[in-house]
Design a protein around this motif. Sequence first.
Motif, PDB file in Angstrom:
ATOM      1  N   GLU A 182       4.381  -2.843  -1.886  1.00 36.68           N
ATOM      2  CA  GLU A 182       2.939  -2.924  -1.633  1.00 36.68           C
ATOM      3  C   GLU A 182       2.147  -2.432  -2.844  1.00 36.68           C
ATOM      4  N   ARG A 237      -1.401  -4.238  -3.021  1.00 33.55           N
ATOM      5  CA  ARG A 237      -1.866  -4.364  -1.641  1.00 33.55           C
ATOM      6  C   ARG A 237      -2.183  -3.026  -0.991  1.00 33.55           C
ATOM      7  N   LEU A 238      -2.052  -1.929  -1.735  1.00 25.79           N
ATOM      8  CA  LEU A 238      -2.459  -0.634  -1.189  1.00 25.79           C
ATOM      9  C   LEU A 238      -3.974  -0.631  -1.109  1.00 25.79           C
TER      10      LEU A 238
END
Length: 155
Positions: free
Chosen positions: A146, A151-152
């Motif tokens: 992630e 995508r954090l």
Amino acid sequence: MASTPDRDLPLLLTALAAECDARVRARMAEAGHGEARTVHGYVFQHLLTGPVRVTDLAERLGMTAQGASKVVAEMERVGYAARRPDPRDSRARLVELTPRGLAAVEAGRAARAEVTAELLGALGPTAGEFLTSLGGLAERTGALRELLARRLRPR
């Protein structure tokens, strides 16, 4: 069975993350980027690949367009980002990093490297094993994937 704080992994990681963040921000302030906030780091990551519409930025950050616009406006005020018209759609605006924004990214990278070296140095000969274990855990849980995929999201 309740764990004690010194054996509670989420609690320890939260405490260490907060301390690392504070140390990184202090070093960034020393480098002339005292206005940098943690949320700016999430925005920087999405602007490193090129200009982005505020609506797309909001979607990537998991926030409303209004919230993303507010963060961008703050970053504009301190000189980290700028908006310009989208050449494909005159109604839309693109957000991009300024030279000062790129300098802040570099200052952040240098600060993280310094903090990493400092904290791993405190572990002595067990530092490599610790980092390998932590990296393995991050990979096993999907957290590393992630992070690398940007995508954090800010919380």
